[in-house]
Design a protein around this motif. Structure first.
Motif, PDB file in Angstrom:
ATOM      1  N   ALA A 172       1.048  -1.128  -0.373  1.00 52.28           N
ATOM      2  CA  ALA A 172       0.333  -0.205   0.048  1.00 52.28           C
ATOM      3  C   ALA A 172       1.031   1.255   0.200  1.00 52.28           C
ATOM      4  O   ALA A 172       2.114   1.334  -0.062  1.00 52.28           O
ATOM      5  N   SER A 173      -0.161   2.521  -0.126  1.00 54.41           N
ATOM      6  CA  SER A 173       1.101   3.705  -0.577  1.00 54.41           C
ATOM      7  C   SER A 173       1.258   3.879   0.791  1.00 54.41           C
ATOM      8  O   SER A 173       0.681   4.068   2.140  1.00 54.41           O
ATOM      9  N   ASP A 174       2.002   4.888   1.071  1.00 50.94           N
ATOM     10  CA  ASP A 174       2.400   5.948   2.107  1.00 50.94           C
ATOM     11  C   ASP A 174       1.141   6.969   2.891  1.00 50.94           C
ATOM     12  O   ASP A 174       0.488   6.728   4.054  1.00 50.94           O
ATOM     13  N   GLN A 175       0.785   7.532   1.725  1.00 46.50           N
ATOM     14  CA  GLN A 175      -0.647   8.225   1.675  1.00 46.50           C
ATOM     15  C   GLN A 175      -1.701   7.228   2.857  1.00 46.50           C
ATOM     16  O   GLN A 175      -2.524   7.547   3.470  1.00 46.50           O
ATOM     17  N   GLN A 176      -2.202   5.935   2.057  1.00 45.44           N
ATOM     18  CA  GLN A 176      -2.751   4.454   2.204  1.00 45.44           C
ATOM     19  C   GLN A 176      -2.609   4.377   3.651  1.00 45.44           C
ATOM     20  O   GLN A 176      -3.218   4.015   4.745  1.00 45.44           O
ATOM     21  N   LEU A 177      -1.893   4.174   3.763  1.00 35.96           N
ATOM     22  CA  LEU A 177      -0.608   3.417   5.471  1.00 35.96           C
ATOM     23  C   LEU A 177      -1.172   4.827   6.595  1.00 35.96           C
ATOM     24  O   LEU A 177      -1.920   4.297   7.661  1.00 35.96           O
ATOM     25  N   THR A 178      -0.985   5.415   6.252  1.00 40.10           N
ATOM     26  CA  THR A 178      -1.129   6.807   7.174  1.00 40.10           C
ATOM     27  C   THR A 178      -2.078   7.276   7.895  1.00 40.10           C
ATOM     28  O   THR A 178      -2.402   7.472   8.700  1.00 40.10           O
ATOM     29  N   GLU A 179      -3.508   7.119   6.242  1.00 41.13           N
ATOM     30  CA  GLU A 179      -4.735   7.131   7.062  1.00 41.13           C
ATOM     31  C   GLU A 179      -5.558   6.053   7.887  1.00 41.13           C
ATOM     32  O   GLU A 179      -6.055   5.929   8.619  1.00 41.13           O
ATOM     33  N   VAL A 202      12.689  -7.263   0.168  1.00 40.66           N
ATOM     34  CA  VAL A 202      13.528  -8.002  -0.980  1.00 40.66           C
ATOM     35  C   VAL A 202      12.915  -6.139  -1.715  1.00 40.66           C
ATOM     36  O   VAL A 202      13.594  -6.569  -2.413  1.00 40.66           O
ATOM     37  N   ILE A 203      12.613  -5.213  -1.398  1.00 41.54           N
ATOM     38  CA  ILE A 203      13.143  -3.638  -2.419  1.00 41.54           C
ATOM     39  C   ILE A 203      13.439  -3.506  -1.107  1.00 41.54           C
ATOM     40  O   ILE A 203      12.310  -2.274  -0.017  1.00 41.54           O
ATOM     41  N   PRO A 204      14.713  -3.040  -0.671  1.00 44.35           N
ATOM     42  CA  PRO A 204      14.745  -2.373   1.033  1.00 44.35           C
ATOM     43  C   PRO A 204      14.632  -1.152   0.234  1.00 44.35           C
ATOM     44  O   PRO A 204      14.055   0.170   1.834  1.00 44.35           O
ATOM     45  N   GLU A 205      14.864  -0.157  -0.744  1.00 36.82           N
ATOM     46  CA  GLU A 205      13.683   1.319  -0.565  1.00 36.82           C
ATOM     47  C   GLU A 205      12.314   1.260  -0.452  1.00 36.82           C
ATOM     48  O   GLU A 205      12.597   2.571  -0.312  1.00 36.82           O
ATOM     49  N   ARG A 206      11.345   0.271  -0.476  1.00 43.58           N
ATOM     50  CA  ARG A 206      10.445   0.502   0.260  1.00 43.58           C
ATOM     51  C   ARG A 206      10.558   1.574   2.015  1.00 43.58           C
ATOM     52  O   ARG A 206       9.493   2.439   2.172  1.00 43.58           O
ATOM     53  N   VAL A 207      11.454   1.310   2.422  1.00 42.40           N
ATOM     54  CA  VAL A 207      11.377   1.961   3.782  1.00 42.40           C
ATOM     55  C   VAL A 207      11.785   3.663   3.467  1.00 42.40           C
ATOM     56  O   VAL A 207      12.961   4.160   3.835  1.00 42.40           O
ATOM     57  N   THR A 208      10.934   4.182   3.604  1.00 38.30           N
ATOM     58  CA  THR A 208      10.960   5.979   3.091  1.00 38.30           C
ATOM     59  C   THR A 208      10.602   6.542   4.397  1.00 38.30           C
ATOM     60  O   THR A 208      10.178   5.816   5.270  1.00 38.30           O
ATOM     61  N   ASP A 209      10.722   7.691   4.302  1.00 33.45           N
ATOM     62  CA  ASP A 209      11.009   8.603   5.204  1.00 33.45           C
ATOM     63  C   ASP A 209       9.238   8.341   5.878  1.00 33.45           C
ATOM     64  O   ASP A 209       8.986   8.287   7.006  1.00 33.45           O
ATOM     65  N   ASP A 210       8.392   8.394   4.329  1.00 32.98           N
ATOM     66  CA  ASP A 210       7.063   9.315   5.049  1.00 32.98           C
ATOM     67  C   ASP A 210       6.289   7.626   5.010  1.00 32.98           C
ATOM     68  O   ASP A 210       4.891   7.957   6.602  1.00 32.98           O
ATOM     69  N   LEU A 211       6.920   6.524   5.171  1.00 34.95           N
ATOM     70  CA  LEU A 211       6.068   5.532   5.486  1.00 34.95           C
ATOM     71  C   LEU A 211       6.757   5.177   7.181  1.00 34.95           C
ATOM     72  O   LEU A 211       5.971   4.365   8.305  1.00 34.95           O
ATOM     73  N   LEU A 212       8.089   6.053   7.230  1.00 32.97           N
ATOM     74  CA  LEU A 212       7.923   4.911   9.121  1.00 32.97           C
ATOM     75  C   LEU A 212       7.722   6.430   9.971  1.00 32.97           C
ATOM     76  O   LEU A 212       7.046   6.015  10.713  1.00 32.97           O
ATOM     77  N   ARG A 213       6.655   7.417   9.262  1.00 31.75           N
ATOM     78  CA  ARG A 213       6.059   8.661   9.953  1.00 31.75           C
ATOM     79  C   ARG A 213       4.716   8.203  10.165  1.00 31.75           C
ATOM     80  O   ARG A 213       4.444   8.506  10.750  1.00 31.75           O
ATOM     81  N   ALA A 214       4.014   7.525   9.414  1.00 33.14           N
ATOM     82  CA  ALA A 214       2.737   6.412   9.065  1.00 33.14           C
ATOM     83  C   ALA A 214       2.299   5.337   9.993  1.00 33.14           C
ATOM     84  O   ALA A 214       1.743   5.149  10.431  1.00 33.14           O
ATOM     85  N   THR A 216       4.274   5.335  12.573  1.00 31.97           N
ATOM     86  CA  THR A 216       4.312   6.044  14.425  1.00 31.97           C
ATOM     87  C   THR A 216       4.032   6.230  14.362  1.00 31.97           C
ATOM     88  O   THR A 216       4.107   8.155  14.938  1.00 31.97           O
ATOM     89  N   PRO A 217       2.534   6.681  14.321  1.00 34.23           N
ATOM     90  CA  PRO A 217       1.622   7.637  15.420  1.00 34.23           C
ATOM     91  C   PRO A 217       2.235   7.396  16.896  1.00 34.23           C
ATOM     92  O   PRO A 217       2.545   6.474  17.620  1.00 34.23           O
ATOM     93  N   PRO A 218       1.652   9.073  17.434  1.00 30.42           N
ATOM     94  CA  PRO A 218       2.279   9.210  18.905  1.00 30.42           C
ATOM     95  C   PRO A 218       1.336   7.977  19.761  1.00 30.42           C
ATOM     96  O   PRO A 218       2.243   8.484  21.061  1.00 30.42           O
ATOM     97  N   ARG A 219       0.258   7.699  19.393  1.00 29.33           N
ATOM     98  CA  ARG A 219      -0.343   7.209  20.906  1.00 29.33           C
ATOM     99  C   ARG A 219       0.091   5.241  20.963  1.00 29.33           C
ATOM    100  O   ARG A 219      -0.062   4.988  21.765  1.00 29.33           O
ATOM    101  N   ARG A 246      15.839   1.522  12.501  1.00 26.59           N
ATOM    102  CA  ARG A 246      15.618   1.490  14.155  1.00 26.59           C
ATOM    103  C   ARG A 246      15.619   3.497  15.077  1.00 26.59           C
ATOM    104  O   ARG A 246      15.142   3.326  15.324  1.00 26.59           O
ATOM    105  N   GLY A 247      15.934   3.514  14.032  1.00 24.78           N
ATOM    106  CA  GLY A 247      16.486   4.634  14.012  1.00 24.78           C
ATOM    107  C   GLY A 247      14.810   5.314  14.737  1.00 24.78           C
ATOM    108  O   GLY A 247      14.893   7.367  15.037  1.00 24.78           O
ATOM    109  N   ALA A 248      13.938   5.388  13.588  1.00 22.56           N
ATOM    110  CA  ALA A 248      12.377   5.689  13.821  1.00 22.56           C
ATOM    111  C   ALA A 248      11.743   5.361  15.113  1.00 22.56           C
ATOM    112  O   ALA A 248      10.901   5.059  15.186  1.00 22.56           O
TER     113      ALA A 248
END
Length: 339
Positions: A172-179, A202-214, A216-219, A246-248
């Protein structure tokens, strides 16, 4: 102590979506990349029709050219053995349909946690996949379906953990996962988010900054469980992706499936545990094969698995020793395979 295999470096894709558009889907293309003959490998057209070949080029780049027994190649090789009918191997080995599938897109087997199918798609088709026969068509869970699935979770206050799965949820896209994650985080009794995925491997480029934000919701406390079976799967790109996770402040765990002819030796398992930890992932589970139709040739008997695990325990510190487990349909949790 097994010597660690040097990290290799695959040519990175410009974008993870570009890598998905350029998957290897034919045995001829795969064999050309590996300098191998399709006839010599024993490809099965019938097996491919049942479960198509699908593998990212970056993963192929980690395979050894000219080696028909490469442990990464064997995980995606569609062979005639898959068409054999073997007693005890079924389409639903873990009991994920019927009562465990109370709502489309929901698998609810264990108390306190529920699995939410985000998509039926994967970037790679592993031939031993326990959901290779799963009825994804009956479990569509797109944006329009989320309200009912989330209402099921909200109605059961015993659920403290939501597990995103598939397929691979990171398709799924970063936007879909965020929602989706924001809506999960809005359910008061949910405390933890867990994501099971093979994409960072298998595709390590999938780990984007937007994905990591998606993710890690605060709660919510977040855990990413990756799936790696062999030390050769972890190149410099994968190690970098793991470090970003790990950094996230996301707990990073790994699950491995014990596979005959691929990782059923103590040297292979020790090398994998050490490589995982060096890259920032903690070995979590070593699974006996789920007995899914088409995968019997990967099976390692339980007694052999116990012996292997004892040898691993003699060579690894406790924190690098994954738990040896199996999944039994109807059991209230994973079942330890005690030695």
């Amino acid at each position: 102590m097994a010597a660690l295999i040097p990290l290799t470096t695959a040519q990175p894709a410009a974008d993870w979506r570009a890598a998905l558009r350029d998957l290897v889907t034919s045995p001829e293309a795969l064999c050309a990349l590996l300098e191998l003959s399709p006839d010599a490998l024993g490809w099965s057209a019938a097996a491919m029709q049942q479960f198509p070949l699908r593998v990212p080029r970056g993963f192929v780049a980690r395979m050894r050219a000219g080696d028909p027994r490469d442990p990464l190649l064997l995980q995606v090789l569609a062979g005639a053995q898959e068409m054999q009918q073997v007693a005890g191997f079924t389409a639903d080995p873990n009991g994920e349909t019927g009562r465990a599938n109370p709502h489309p897109g929901i698998i609810h087997k264990y108390r306190g946690r529920v699995l939410l199918i985000v998509t039926g798609s994967c970037a790679i088709h592993c031939r031993y996949c326990f959901r290779r026969h799963f009825p994804y068509a009956d479990n569509q869970n797109g944006r329009n379906d989320w309200p009912e699935a989330l209402a099921y979770i909200a109605a059961d206050d015993s659920i403290s953990e939501v597990i995103l799965s598939g397929g691979d949820p990171l398709m799924a896209s970063d936007q879909q996962l965020t929602e989706l994650v924001q809506q999960v985080a809005g359910i008061p009794h949910v405390q933890r988010l867990r994501v099971h995925t093979r994409l960072p491997v298998v595709i390590p480029e999938r780990v984007t900054d937007d994905l990591l934000r998606a993710l890690t919701p605060p709660r919510l406390q977040s855990t990413l469980v990756v799936h790696t079976n062999h030390a050769h799967e972890i190149d410099t790109g994968v190690a970098a992706a793991f470090r970003k996770v790990r950094g996230a402040d996301i707990t990073l765990l790994n699950q491995t499936v014990l596979l005959a002819g691929i990782n059923d030796s103590v040297d292979a398992q020790v090398a994998l545990s050490e490589r995982l930890f060096a890259a920032g992932a903690l070995p979590y589970y070593l699974h006996l094969l789920d007995r899914v139709s088409g995968a019997a040739h990967f099976d390692v008997p339980a007694d052999q698995a116990r012996s292997l695990h004892r040898e691993m325990a003699a060579r690894l510190p406790g924190y690098l020793l994954p738990r040896l487990v199996q999944e039994i349909a109807g059991a209230p949790s994973k079942v330890a395979v005690d030695g």
